[in-house]
Design a protein around this motif. Sequence first.
Motif, PDB file in Angstrom:
ATOM      1  N   LYS A 295      78.355  14.542 -16.431  1.00 19.63           N
ATOM      2  CA  LYS A 295      77.383  13.560 -15.901  1.00 19.63           C
ATOM      3  C   LYS A 295      76.346  13.235 -16.929  1.00 19.63           C
ATOM      4  O   LYS A 295      75.930  12.137 -17.050  1.00 19.63           O
ATOM      5  N   ASN A 296      76.149  14.095 -18.084  1.00 15.66           N
ATOM      6  CA  ASN A 296      75.431  13.823 -19.100  1.00 15.66           C
ATOM      7  C   ASN A 296      75.670  14.311 -20.575  1.00 15.66           C
ATOM      8  O   ASN A 296      76.383  15.428 -20.525  1.00 15.66           O
ATOM      9  N   PRO A 297      75.854  13.604 -21.377  1.00 10.12           N
ATOM     10  CA  PRO A 297      76.513  13.931 -22.836  1.00 10.12           C
ATOM     11  C   PRO A 297      75.664  15.390 -23.205  1.00 10.12           C
ATOM     12  O   PRO A 297      76.534  16.147 -23.897  1.00 10.12           O
ATOM     13  N   GLY A 298      74.417  15.582 -22.965  1.00  8.30           N
ATOM     14  CA  GLY A 298      73.949  16.677 -23.141  1.00  8.30           C
ATOM     15  C   GLY A 298      74.498  18.061 -22.551  1.00  8.30           C
ATOM     16  O   GLY A 298      74.260  19.044 -23.106  1.00  8.30           O
ATOM     17  N   GLN A 299      75.163  17.969 -21.538  1.00  4.47           N
ATOM     18  CA  GLN A 299      76.077  18.752 -20.859  1.00  4.47           C
ATOM     19  C   GLN A 299      77.442  19.124 -21.284  1.00  4.47           C
ATOM     20  O   GLN A 299      77.892  20.071 -20.576  1.00  4.47           O
ATOM     21  N   VAL A 300      77.885  18.399 -22.233  1.00  4.52           N
ATOM     22  CA  VAL A 300      79.342  18.557 -22.843  1.00  4.52           C
ATOM     23  C   VAL A 300      79.694  19.833 -23.262  1.00  4.52           C
ATOM     24  O   VAL A 300      80.730  20.541 -22.768  1.00  4.52           O
TER      25      VAL A 300
END
Length: 468
Positions: A295-300
Amino acid sequence: MKLPDLTELAVRNLRESVLRNSLTTIGISVGVASLVAMLSLGIGLQQLASRRLMKSGLFDTVVVTSRRDLRNFNREEERNGPAPGESRILDESTRVEIARLPNVLEAYPDIRFITELRFDDKPHLTTVAALPASAKSTDAFESLQGRFFSSDTAPEAILQKTFAEELLGRTPKPGLDETNVAELAAPLLGKELTMRYAQRDRQSSPEKSASQDAHAGSEAVAGAAYSVVSREQRLTIIGVADLDPESMRGPTRGRVFLPLGLAETLHVMQPTDLREISRAASDQPVYSSVSVRVKNPGQVEAVENAIKKMGFNTFSILDASRSIQQFFKVLDVFLGIFGSLALAVAFIGIVNTLVMAILERRREIGIMKAIGASDGDVRRLFFAEAGAMGILGGIVGVALGWAIGQVINMGTNIYLKRQSFPPEHFWSVPWWLVLFAILFSFLVSLAAGLYPAGRAARLDPVQALRYE
């Protein structure tokens, strides 16, 4: 000395030597402009790289592979995870399990195979890849001539431009622009391709497998419970994509693209089917890799860790981007150093201006001390003059640096347009850079005022009053 009196006196002194103080302020402005222009270039290039990665659809994607595939196995995973032979298989049930993880948008298999396509009764051997519906929003299909798939199971195909040339009997030419792709698409859109492929067919008994193979006119391999059936699928050409074969990545690594849902229903024979022949009795397909969109690159990173705990290998652009981020940090440091060189020259100019002011105003300083001004008052006066030049020079320098960036960016885009490339934004001046540049200019000016202020404060009032 009160602050209003100090400010009024400093402004009056700056107005008395307008030309010299203006030239010094311009020197500060040029130094700040150089610093802002250099740093904004580095920031702009970093943002450009991030935008391209985000738009490519790979920045928020994690590629999952099985540890059973020794090509994707390394020593670190060997120490921290199960042995390859004991690792889980990347099959459909595993894909569904991954898709249900928190912060995961979708998890789709990498379906890719080499097969024969016939066009105008001529065979063409090529690579076919399956695309999810989300691929439509990536930059890979920005210049698509035609349209994207009407549904996830539609019998439609999108061609890569060099394969379109091959179908038309043209010699491939590198660097085709959109007009060339449009010319390729015109005679192909709406035409049909016939794809011949090998379908995996798992059967419960040798007799059933043999009877179906005889009915379908196919060949049986891989034992009693496993067979391969030759099939045909008609496809309508709906688009030609301007994809560079040298830079294709992820799901775009192919020359012909099918909807993912259609590819899954075809049950095309994959290399993983042979490697996992012990599970041939299962109806679940086995995948070489699965792409997971977050959903968000920060959660990869969190999603990667969750998948690794399941016993699989992972790779994401985030892993490779760490070295890119390190490169841009080093680049910013070097650009900042070179940009500060002009500010160092301005530093010398401030020192020179204030030292000259001491020589011109010795009697004034002597009178100030004679009527009660302290050494601290004199020192603060010179600091106020230096700080005023620094703030004004910083504000003008930021505006000048921004203007330089806009002019160069405009000129670069004119050149790119003439070379048939899309325009880009290479410069960025964020608010924190504006504040940093003004503050840095102010601090440098105060540092430059240290020596003149100290020298002025140490003047003997008697000697100063005698000065002619």
